[in-house]
Design a protein around this motif. Structure first.
Motif, PDB file in Angstrom:
ATOM      1  N   TRP A  37      30.296 -27.350 -12.906  1.00 23.88           N
ATOM      2  CA  TRP A  37      29.042 -27.460 -12.164  1.00 23.88           C
ATOM      3  C   TRP A  37      27.893 -27.586 -13.161  1.00 23.88           C
ATOM      4  N   TRP A  38      27.087 -28.646 -12.981  1.00 22.77           N
ATOM      5  CA  TRP A  38      26.048 -28.952 -13.962  1.00 22.77           C
ATOM      6  C   TRP A  38      25.166 -27.756 -14.312  1.00 22.77           C
ATOM      7  N   SER A  39      24.580 -27.111 -13.323  1.00 25.90           N
ATOM      8  CA  SER A  39      23.594 -26.061 -13.624  1.00 25.90           C
ATOM      9  C   SER A  39      24.204 -24.860 -14.320  1.00 25.90           C
ATOM     10  N   GLU A  40      25.507 -24.650 -14.140  1.00 20.55           N
ATOM     11  CA  GLU A  40      26.152 -23.509 -14.782  1.00 20.55           C
ATOM     12  C   GLU A  40      26.432 -23.775 -16.254  1.00 20.55           C
ATOM     13  N   LEU A  41      26.366 -25.030 -16.629  1.00 16.66           N
ATOM     14  CA  LEU A  41      26.415 -25.420 -18.034  1.00 16.66           C
ATOM     15  C   LEU A  41      25.011 -25.530 -18.609  1.00 16.66           C
ATOM     16  N   THR A  42      24.148 -26.277 -17.938  1.00 14.87           N
ATOM     17  CA  THR A  42      22.863 -26.637 -18.534  1.00 14.87           C
ATOM     18  C   THR A  42      21.850 -25.508 -18.550  1.00 14.87           C
ATOM     19  N   HIS A  43      21.826 -24.668 -17.535  1.00 17.93           N
ATOM     20  CA  HIS A  43      20.812 -23.609 -17.502  1.00 17.93           C
ATOM     21  C   HIS A  43      21.063 -22.559 -18.590  1.00 17.93           C
ATOM     22  N   PRO A  44      22.303 -22.065 -18.762  1.00 12.98           N
ATOM     23  CA  PRO A  44      22.537 -21.188 -19.913  1.00 12.98           C
ATOM     24  C   PRO A  44      22.296 -21.902 -21.248  1.00 12.98           C
ATOM     25  N   HIS A  45      22.743 -23.137 -21.356  1.00 13.11           N
ATOM     26  CA  HIS A  45      22.545 -23.900 -22.593  1.00 13.11           C
ATOM     27  C   HIS A  45      21.061 -23.995 -22.933  1.00 13.11           C
ATOM     28  N   TYR A  46      20.232 -24.283 -21.934  1.00 10.98           N
ATOM     29  CA  TYR A  46      18.787 -24.401 -22.140  1.00 10.98           C
ATOM     30  C   TYR A  46      18.199 -23.107 -22.686  1.00 10.98           C
ATOM     31  N   LEU A  47      18.532 -21.981 -22.067  1.00  7.66           N
ATOM     32  CA  LEU A  47      17.968 -20.700 -22.510  1.00  7.66           C
ATOM     33  C   LEU A  47      18.481 -20.298 -23.884  1.00  7.66           C
ATOM     34  N   PHE A  48      19.747 -20.539 -24.164  1.00  5.41           N
ATOM     35  CA  PHE A  48      20.285 -20.208 -25.483  1.00  5.41           C
ATOM     36  C   PHE A  48      19.604 -21.046 -26.568  1.00  5.41           C
ATOM     37  N   ARG A  49      19.470 -22.335 -26.318  1.00 10.00           N
ATOM     38  CA  ARG A  49      18.839 -23.199 -27.316  1.00 10.00           C
ATOM     39  C   ARG A  49      17.364 -22.851 -27.498  1.00 10.00           C
ATOM     40  N   GLU A  50      16.694 -22.513 -26.410  1.00  9.49           N
ATOM     41  CA  GLU A  50      15.285 -22.136 -26.507  1.00  9.49           C
ATOM     42  C   GLU A  50      15.108 -20.869 -27.333  1.00  9.49           C
ATOM     43  N   ALA A  51      16.117 -20.011 -27.312  1.00 11.10           N
ATOM     44  CA  ALA A  51      16.073 -18.789 -28.114  1.00 11.10           C
ATOM     45  C   ALA A  51      16.479 -19.038 -29.566  1.00 11.10           C
ATOM     46  N   GLY A  52      16.795 -20.282 -29.897  1.00  5.44           N
ATOM     47  CA  GLY A  52      17.159 -20.600 -31.272  1.00  5.44           C
ATOM     48  C   GLY A  52      18.637 -20.476 -31.566  1.00  5.44           C
TER      49      GLY A  52
END
Length: 256
Positions: A37-52
């Motif tokens: 499911w797209w959002s279950e991949l992309t939403h965690p990925h977004y927050l992890f990457r934003e945190a560096g």
């Protein structure tokens, strides 16, 4: 993405997350293709990457993975039309190249990552029982004491993961995952659309029932509400609207 929160404590040693998505399969109950499911991949990925953080993508078998059609924000169903984060990722060629060439879970070095997160979608309900490499890696990662997470139907892994003594890893733990009330709603919508005869279910088994049978203290926040819970080093998210909430709990537990 923004750089508003890109401030790791140790820039020389950023946190690392292994994000697992399901390989594609065909539903044995309805006959349609299923995947992650797209959002279950992309939403965690977004927050992890934003945190560096650094993030690597894995799947049980490795290789290309495909999303569930209804998770696509541009799908005619418009079920996830509001998901601008996934829409952006969909058109990022560097990211889609990673989805098309995931690493096999059997090659995951537990010592190399600070957290392991298993995303959902419909495929896990049909493929995770046979994904023995994922069973072993998830159990081994959790046994280290590092934060180990799953969300939505990705919590299917908890039906198979074991504690070091061989007992169900989930026994006595407070967890969430795709609940019966949401399975009921999904089945009803499918019946009303004429895609399945009434009384026949989309999923071959249910997360809530299975985890309760294994001794888990299963909780949920109501139909289609964002919700995640942490019990020690185990984090679980309720469904596809809970990716960001799950990631926030992981970041809070792991630290920057």
């Amino acid at each position: 993405m923004t750089h508003s929160d890109l401030n790791p404590v140790d820039p020389g040693r950023p946190r690392r997350a292994a994000l697992v998505i399901a390989n594609g399969a065909v539903s044995t109950s309805i006959g349609w293709p299923v995947g992650f499911w797209w959002s279950e991949l992309t939403h965690p990925h977004y927050l992890f990457r934003e945190a560096g953080w650094e993030v690597d993508l894995y799947s049980p078998d490795g290789g290309p993975c495909v999303p569930d059609a209804m998770s696509d924000p541009d799908d005619p169903s418009q079920w996830q039309a509001e998901d601008q984060i996934s829409r952006g990722y969909k058109f990022d060629p560097r990211f889609t190249a990673q989805v098309a060439s995931t690493r096999a879970v059997r090659d995951l070095d537990v010592d190399a990552y600070d957290t392991l997160v298993v995303a959902g979608g419909q495929s896990p309900m049909f493929t995770f029982e046979a994904a023995t490499d994922l069973h072993e890696v998830f159990s081994a990662f959790h046994a280290t004491g590092k934060v180990t997470a799953a969300l939505c139907h990705g919590t299917a892994i908890l039906a198979f993961a074991k504690a070091p003594d061989g007992s169900p890893l989930v026994a006595g733990r407070t967890v969430t995952g795709f609940p019966n009330v949401e399975e009921d709603a999904a089945d009803r919508m499918t019946w009303e659309a004429g895609l399945l005869p009434e009384g026949r279910t989309i999923m071959p088994w249910r997360i809530e029932d299975s985890l309760k049978d294994l001794g888990a203290n299963y909780i949920q926040a109501g139909p289609f509400r964002s919700f995640a819970v942490r019990d020690g080093n185990l984090v679980t998210g309720q469904q596809n609207f809970s990716g960001a909430e799950t990631a926030r709990l992981v970041i809070e537990a792991v630290g920057r």
